[in-house]
Design a protein around this motif. Structure first.
Motif, PDB file in Angstrom:
ATOM      1  N   THR A 266       0.833  -1.198   0.000  1.00 10.20           N
ATOM      2  CA  THR A 266       0.000   0.000   0.000  1.00 10.20           C
ATOM      3  C   THR A 266       0.876   1.259   0.000  1.00 10.20           C
ATOM      4  OG1 THR A 266      -1.657  -1.269   1.206  1.00 10.20           O
ATOM      5  CG2 THR A 266      -1.934   1.119   1.181  1.00 10.20           C
TER       6      THR A 266
ATOM      7  N   LEU B 277      -5.249  -0.300   5.130  1.00  7.84           N
ATOM      8  CA  LEU B 277      -4.833  -1.666   4.808  1.00  7.84           C
ATOM      9  C   LEU B 277      -4.721  -1.840   3.302  1.00  7.84           C
ATOM     10  CD1 LEU B 277      -6.956  -3.772   7.311  1.00  7.84           C
ATOM     11  CD2 LEU B 277      -4.453  -3.606   7.213  1.00  7.84           C
TER      12      LEU B 277
ATOM     13  N   TYR C 230      -3.697  -5.239  -2.930  1.00  7.38           N
ATOM     14  CA  TYR C 230      -4.289  -6.445  -2.341  1.00  7.38           C
ATOM     15  C   TYR C 230      -4.073  -6.415  -0.832  1.00  7.38           C
ATOM     16  CZ  TYR C 230      -4.549 -11.175  -0.529  1.00  7.38           C
ATOM     17  OH  TYR C 230      -4.837 -12.264   0.260  1.00  7.38           O
TER      18      TYR C 230
HETATM   19 MG    MG Z   1      -1.784  -2.890   2.421  1.00 11.13          MG
END
Ligand code: MG
Ligand code: GTP
Length: 186
Positions: free
Chosen positions: A24, A41, A64
């Motif tokens: 991320t 997340l 993901y």
């Molecule tokens: Mg992540």
């Protein structure tokens, strides 16, 4: 052309030393050109417009998150992707092992054998180590013809971030590996 790509993670367990690899953060660093202190997340799906990408094609980036997505959702994203970046953390040996023990077999099982999806191995957090992970990665590169290229980068100090996304575009538009290997079918 619409390039989809899924940044698949190599998160191992939930223990602290098998820390998260930075999927991320990589996406957020690319978009904002600075390292985000706090990340969700999972990054929202984004489309980078053609005129700001090196290869001049709109690029759709899909993150993901194991915590937020089911296996079924992961498989769907894999089957839609034109290129998949497998991220490991250069300071986490287990995350490198998981590239071959888990991620590559999982992706191969989910993609059509006749139409190869190029893979890019991404070693993130290069700011935390002095030694390169290439010694470990090169044998993996030689073993799997689907791996188009590998790159070490750091979401934190923005090293090789734009290069990573450029390699991903290039893997789709100008693949170097064989797209079809007749020998492998026997
Ligand atoms: Mg992540
Ligand atoms: P999950 O979505 O939970 O699987 O994790 P992820 O792979 O998306 O990782 P995330 O981007 O959430 O980053 C995990 C932790 O690593 C965070 O504390 C980040 O700040 C840190 N991190 C990410 N990239 C780097 C990096 O290049 N260098 C350093 N030192 N830390 C990083």
């Amino acid at each position: 052309i619409d390039i989809d790509y899924c940044i698949a993670g190599v998160r191992v367990g939930r223990t602290v030393w098998h820390s998260k690899v930075g999927k991320t953060s990589l996406i957020m660093s690319l978009v904002s050109e600075e390292f985000p202190d706090d990340v969700p997340l999972r990054a929202e799906e984004i489309t980078i417009p053609a005129d700001v990408t090196p290869e001049r094609v709109p690029t759709h980036i899909v993150d993901y998150s194991e915590a937020e997505q089911s296996d079924e959702q992961l498989y769907q994203e894999i089957s839609k992707a034109n290129v998949i970046c497998i991220v490991y953390s250069v300071n986490n040996k287990k995350s490198i092992e998981k590239v071959t023990s888990h991620w590559i077999p999982l992706i191969n099982d989910r993609t059509d054998k006749d139409s190869r999806v190029p893979l890019i191995l991404v070693g993130n957090k290069s700011d935390l180590v002095e030694h390169s992970s290439m010694e470990t990665i090169l044998p993996i590169m030689n073993q799997y013809s689907d791996i188009e290229t590998c790159v070490e980068c750091s979401a934190k100090n923005l090293k090789n971030i734009s290069e990573l996304f450029y390699y991903a575009q290039k893997a789709v538009l100008h693949p170097t590996g064989p797209l079809y290997c007749p020998e492998e079918k026997e």
